[in-house]
Write a protein that holds these residues in place. Structure first.
Motif: not given
Length: 82
Positions: A36-42, A46-53
Motif C-alpha cells: 500500500e505504501n510502496g515501502g514508505n511506511a512510517k 512511531e506505531w502504537t503497541k496495538e499496531e505493532l501487535y
C-alpha cells in the motif's frame, strides 16, 4: 494446494537472492504496508503497541502476546519468529 500469490514479486526475488526462505520472503513481500505504501511506511517506533501487535500477528511472530513495544519492534525489524 494452489501456488501462493506474491504481491511484490521484485521484493520477493530480492529477498530470495540474499538468502531468505521462500516462506519468509513471501510473507514480507505480501505485507500490506509494503504494498500500500510502496515501502514508505512510517517507522515502527512511531506505531502504537496495538499496531505493532497486529503487524506481528499478520507476519506470524510467535510469542507476540508476551512482548512489550520494544520487543515487538525488534522482532518485526529482524523478522524473527521467536
Amino acid at each position: 494446494m494452489p501456488d501462493a500469490v506474491i504481491k511484490n514479486e521484485k521484493q520477493y526475488q530480492a529477498l530470495l537472492e540474499i538468502g531468505y526462505s521462500k516462506e519468509k520472503a513471501a510473507r514480507i513481500a505480501n505485507m500490506p504496508d509494503q504494498v500500500e505504501n510502496g515501502g514508505n511506511a512510517k517507522p515502527y517506533e512511531e506505531w502504537t503497541k496495538e499496531e505493532l501487535y497486529q503487524q506481528a500477528r499478520k507476519t506470524g511472530v510467535e510469542g507476540r502476546s508476551y512482548m512489550n513495544k520494544n520487543n515487538l519492534i525488534k522482532s518485526l525489524q529482524t523478522n524473527q519468529n521467536t
